[in-house]
Design an enzyme around this catalytic site. Structure first.
Site, PDB file in Angstrom:
ATOM      1  N   GLY A 252       0.779  -1.036  -0.026  1.00  0.00           N
ATOM      2  CA  GLY A 252       0.012  -0.087  -0.051  1.00  0.00           C
ATOM      3  C   GLY A 252       0.880   1.189   0.210  1.00  0.00           C
ATOM      4  N   PRO A 253       0.255   2.315  -0.390  1.00  0.00           N
ATOM      5  CG  PRO A 253      -1.191   3.980  -0.527  1.00  0.00           C
ATOM      6  CD  PRO A 253      -0.876   2.564  -0.673  1.00  0.00           C
TER       7      PRO A 253
ATOM      8  NE  ARG B 167       5.722   7.837   8.649  1.00  0.00           N
ATOM      9  CZ  ARG B 167       5.681   6.832   7.711  1.00  0.00           C
ATOM     10  NH1 ARG B 167       5.067   5.737   7.805  1.00  0.00           N
ATOM     11  NH2 ARG B 167       6.303   7.329   6.458  1.00  0.00           N
TER      12      ARG B 167
ATOM     13  CB  VAL C 102      -1.651   3.455   3.341  1.00  0.00           C
ATOM     14  CG1 VAL C 102      -1.216   2.006   3.527  1.00  0.00           C
ATOM     15  CG2 VAL C 102      -3.197   3.103   3.141  1.00  0.00           C
ATOM     16  N   GLY C 103      -0.810   3.152   6.677  1.00  0.00           N
ATOM     17  CA  GLY C 103      -1.148   2.357   7.907  1.00  0.00           C
ATOM     18  C   GLY C 103      -0.686   0.873   7.912  1.00  0.00           C
ATOM     19  CE  LYS C 104       3.177  -0.134   3.438  1.00  0.00           C
ATOM     20  NZ  LYS C 104       2.953   1.246   3.098  1.00  0.00           N
ATOM     21  N   GLY C 105       2.454  -0.597   8.593  1.00  0.00           N
ATOM     22  CA  GLY C 105       3.244  -0.711   9.782  1.00  0.00           C
ATOM     23  C   GLY C 105       2.437  -0.624  10.961  1.00  0.00           C
TER      24      GLY C 105
ATOM     25  NE  ARG D 202       8.950   8.089   2.156  1.00  0.00           N
ATOM     26  CZ  ARG D 202       8.915   7.109   2.649  1.00  0.00           C
ATOM     27  NH1 ARG D 202       8.143   6.249   3.237  1.00  0.00           N
ATOM     28  NH2 ARG D 202      10.490   6.539   2.776  1.00  0.00           N
TER      29      ARG D 202
ATOM     30  NE  ARG E 211      10.731   6.593   8.366  1.00  0.00           N
ATOM     31  CZ  ARG E 211       9.835   6.048   7.837  1.00  0.00           C
ATOM     32  NH1 ARG E 211       9.231   5.012   8.467  1.00  0.00           N
ATOM     33  NH2 ARG E 211       9.449   6.134   6.636  1.00  0.00           N
TER      34      ARG E 211
HETATM   35  N1  LIG Z   1      -6.944   4.641  10.063  1.00  0.00           N
HETATM   36  C1  LIG Z   1      -6.155   5.556  10.446  1.00  0.00           C
HETATM   37  N2  LIG Z   1      -6.647   6.564  10.728  1.00  0.00           N
HETATM   38  C2  LIG Z   1      -5.697   7.545  11.136  1.00  0.00           C
HETATM   39  N3  LIG Z   1      -4.298   7.614  11.291  1.00  0.00           N
HETATM   40  C3  LIG Z   1      -3.877   6.380  11.065  1.00  0.00           C
HETATM   41  C4  LIG Z   1      -4.655   5.259  10.554  1.00  0.00           C
HETATM   42  N4  LIG Z   1      -3.972   4.234  10.201  1.00  0.00           N
HETATM   43  C5  LIG Z   1      -2.539   4.688  10.466  1.00  0.00           C
HETATM   44  N5  LIG Z   1      -2.652   5.897  10.946  1.00  0.00           N
HETATM   45  C6  LIG Z   1      -1.359   6.839  11.201  1.00  0.00           C
HETATM   46  O1  LIG Z   1      -0.900   7.237   9.938  1.00  0.00           O
HETATM   47  C7  LIG Z   1       0.581   7.250   9.957  1.00  0.00           C
HETATM   48  C8  LIG Z   1       1.212   6.231   8.886  1.00  0.00           C
HETATM   49  O2  LIG Z   1       1.023   5.067   9.247  1.00  0.00           O
HETATM   50  P1  LIG Z   1       1.949   3.856   8.945  1.00  0.00           P
HETATM   51  O3  LIG Z   1       3.474   4.296   9.439  1.00  0.00           O
HETATM   52  O4  LIG Z   1       1.640   2.607   9.917  1.00  0.00           O
HETATM   53  O5  LIG Z   1       2.152   3.859   7.404  1.00  0.00           O
HETATM   54  P2  LIG Z   1       2.793   2.833   6.479  1.00  0.00           P
HETATM   55  O6  LIG Z   1       1.919   2.392   5.429  1.00  0.00           O
HETATM   56  O7  LIG Z   1       3.497   1.782   7.262  1.00  0.00           O
HETATM   57  O8  LIG Z   1       4.037   3.762   5.875  1.00  0.00           O
HETATM   58  P3  LIG Z   1       5.633   3.537   5.234  1.00  0.00           P
HETATM   59  O9  LIG Z   1       5.011   2.833   4.077  1.00  0.00           O
HETATM   60  O10 LIG Z   1       6.042   4.726   5.079  1.00  0.00           O
HETATM   61  O11 LIG Z   1       6.330   2.651   6.124  1.00  0.00           O
HETATM   62  C9  LIG Z   1       0.949   6.898  11.421  1.00  0.00           C
HETATM   63  O12 LIG Z   1       1.043   7.837  12.143  1.00  0.00           O
HETATM   64  C10 LIG Z   1      -0.321   6.089  12.073  1.00  0.00           C
HETATM   65  O13 LIG Z   1      -0.306   6.034  13.388  1.00  0.00           O
HETATM   66  N1  LIG Z   2       9.839  -3.949  -2.431  1.00  0.00           N
HETATM   67  C1  LIG Z   2      10.025  -3.785  -1.263  1.00  0.00           C
HETATM   68  N2  LIG Z   2       9.434  -2.823  -0.574  1.00  0.00           N
HETATM   69  C2  LIG Z   2       9.620  -2.558   0.744  1.00  0.00           C
HETATM   70  C3  LIG Z   2      10.473  -3.219   1.468  1.00  0.00           C
HETATM   71  N3  LIG Z   2      10.536  -2.983   2.612  1.00  0.00           N
HETATM   72  C4  LIG Z   2       9.891  -1.750   2.636  1.00  0.00           C
HETATM   73  N4  LIG Z   2       9.046  -1.676   1.601  1.00  0.00           N
HETATM   74  C5  LIG Z   2       8.302  -0.499   1.036  1.00  0.00           C
HETATM   75  O1  LIG Z   2       9.012   0.690   0.721  1.00  0.00           O
HETATM   76  C6  LIG Z   2       8.086   1.589   1.417  1.00  0.00           C
HETATM   77  C7  LIG Z   2       8.774   2.839   2.183  1.00  0.00           C
HETATM   78  O2  LIG Z   2       8.937   2.131   3.218  1.00  0.00           O
HETATM   79  P1  LIG Z   2       9.788   3.159   4.625  1.00  0.00           P
HETATM   80  O3  LIG Z   2       9.724   2.231   5.868  1.00  0.00           O
HETATM   81  O4  LIG Z   2      10.793   3.863   4.175  1.00  0.00           O
HETATM   82  O5  LIG Z   2       8.461   4.192   4.774  1.00  0.00           O
HETATM   83  C8  LIG Z   2       6.909   1.277   1.920  1.00  0.00           C
HETATM   84  O6  LIG Z   2       6.043   1.096   0.756  1.00  0.00           O
HETATM   85  C9  LIG Z   2       7.292  -0.253   2.376  1.00  0.00           C
HETATM   86  O7  LIG Z   2       6.240  -1.247   1.964  1.00  0.00           O
HETATM   87  C10 LIG Z   2      11.056  -4.547   0.750  1.00  0.00           C
HETATM   88  O8  LIG Z   2      11.704  -5.414   1.255  1.00  0.00           O
HETATM   89  N5  LIG Z   2      10.962  -4.563  -0.628  1.00  0.00           N
END
Ligand SMILES: Nc1ncnc2c1ncn2[C@@H]1O[C@H](COP(=O)(O)OP(=O)(O)OP(=O)(O)O)[C@@H](O)[C@H]1O
Ligand SMILES: Nc1nc2c(ncn2[C@@H]2O[C@H](COP(=O)(O)O)[C@@H](O)[C@H]2O)c(=O)[nH]1
Length: 351
Positions: A142-143, A268, A146-149, A279, A175
């Site tokens: 996902g972008p 964030r 979006v909240g994957k982590g 991004r 970070r």
């Molecule tokens: N449903 C939601 N509503 C509001 N805020 C949210 C929601 N889900 C996640 N967040 C917040 O959005 C921010 C981004 O979330 P997160 O770091 O999980 O994104 P990510 O998809 O993992 O990004 P990346 O790919 O850059 O690592 C965080 O501060 C998180 O707390």
């Molecule tokens: N193709 C891959 N994408 C990855 C991997 N680990 C993370 N990711 C993606 O990168 C972006 C940015 O992550 P960030 O931690 O810098 O915010 C995010 O979309 C991740 O899903 C990987 O091993 N391979």
């Protein structure tokens, strides 16, 4: 299961000449796949050896030593080989423990075909067979923002003995709170590029200007711990995993809108303004691909975090309120895709 190998030899004696002009070292199997014969094995006099591979190309009459990817069985005192689906060979290792006795050698899968193009050589890829009720790895894409982590952390916190995170490599800087080996393996570009060249990665991609990748070791470490592997990777990475030997469930997380995505990224506070803009620009293409490429089995909309988490748990068979089967299914690229909370997508073009 496909047919048995055309020619099966086991327990050959040292020095046996096998009709290919190949000096056999013993314990070899010969498996025909199209025009090629894959010779697997070769024991030393102490009857243990690492498992070697040679390919006899019947169309040219030549022997080829392939590039071997993946982790191979360490030692082998004899084995059997069965061709599956004309593209991979199942190896059963004699005298091995139950969790180490089944291996697969991919010889003509989509993944191997892709790697052949990159390496410009013959390529084969080992993977360890998973026995028992082990469940499929979960790829979450996902972008950025979006909240994957966040969702993955919730899952790992609630089910620590069930899920293991595949720790990716990246060339981006850590970070504030990120720990090497926990959140990522932070690495230098030249080191990572060299490891990629040597086949250590299941997938890799250039994402937002940095290199990211999933090492084979990262996925195997989770499998070895008996947990279900979770991969947080971008759409390009998900596409590569789809083409690989890893049989996974693919989930795409979609934001409710670009405006909300932007707010989350800004809130964030981990990226500079330039990085945020980059991004967000990439997000539009990622969402387009996430929704229409056919890579993903499920699309979840992360509008409300708790609701999205509950839907994720349902998908992974961890209960929840409504059975997933009652949710709407759509057909995308001839695949049934579960779309939870689809909203009219609001795009906001940037100038
Ligand atoms: N449903 C939601 N509503 C509001 N805020 C949210 C929601 N889900 C996640 N967040 C917040 O959005 C921010 C981004 O979330 P997160 O770091 O999980 O994104 P990510 O998809 O993992 O990004 P990346 O790919 O850059 O690592 C965080 O501060 C998180 O707390
Ligand atoms: N193709 C891959 N994408 C990855 C991997 N680990 C993370 N990711 C993606 O990168 C972006 C940015 O992550 P960030 O931690 O810098 O915010 C995010 O979309 C991740 O899903 C990987 O091993 N391979």
């Amino acid at each position: 299961m496909g047919e048995a190998p055309a020619f099966f030899v086991d327990n050959l004696q040292n020095g046996f000449s096998n009709g290919f002009g190949l000096k056999s070292k013993g314990f070899e199997t010969f498996t025909d796949v199209g025009d090629k014969t894959f010779v697997i094995g070769g024991a030393n006099s102490d009857s243990t050896s690492s498992v070697g591979i040679q390919i006899y190309d019947k169309s040219t009459g030549k022997w080829v030593i392939p590039t071997v990817l993946g982790t191979k069985p360490k030692t082998c005192k004899g084995h059997s080989a069965i061709l599956l689906n004309e593209d991979r060979i199942m190896i059963s290792i004699r005298g091995s423990t139950p969790d180490d006795c089944i291996w697969f050698l991919e010889v003509d899968t989509e993944y191997v075909k892709e790697q052949k193009k990159d390496f410009g050589t013959e390529v084969v890829a080992w993977s360890k067979g998973v026995t028992g009720e082990a469940e499929k790895p979960v790829v979450i894409s996902g972008p950025s923002g979006v909240g994957k982590g966040t969702l993955i952390n919730m899952l790992m916190k609630e089910f620590p003995s069930m899920f293991g995170f595949s720790v990716s490599h990246t060339t981006r800087a850590p970070r504030g709170m990120e720990k090497n080996g926990v959140h990522y393996h932070f690495t230098e570009r030249n080191v990572m590029e060299n490891d990629i060249k040597h086949g250590k990665f299941l997938e890799f991609a250039s994402v937002h200007g940095n290199l990211y990748g999933t090492s084979i070791e990262a996925v195997e470490a989770v499998a070895d711990s008996g947990k279900r592997c979770i991969l947080d990777i971008d759409v390009q990475g998900a596409r590569s995993v789809r083409a690989s030997y890893l049989d996974a469930v693919f989930i795409f997380i979609c934001p409710p809108s670009m405006r909300e995505l932007e707010e989350r990224l800004r809130a964030r506070g981990t990226e500079t303004e330039d990085q945020i803009l980059k991004r967000l620009r990439n997000a539009e293409a990622e969402i387009e691909q996430g929704e229409s490429s056919g890579i993903f089995d499920y699309i979840l909309y992360n509008h409300n975090l708790e609701e999205c988490y509950e839907n994720l748990m349902e998908l992974l068979g961890l209960g929840g309120s409504a059975p997933i089967k009652q949710k709407p299914l759509s057909k995308i690229n001839n695949k049934m895709v579960l779309i939870v909370r689809r909203k009219k997508w609001e795009t906001r073009r940037r100038t």
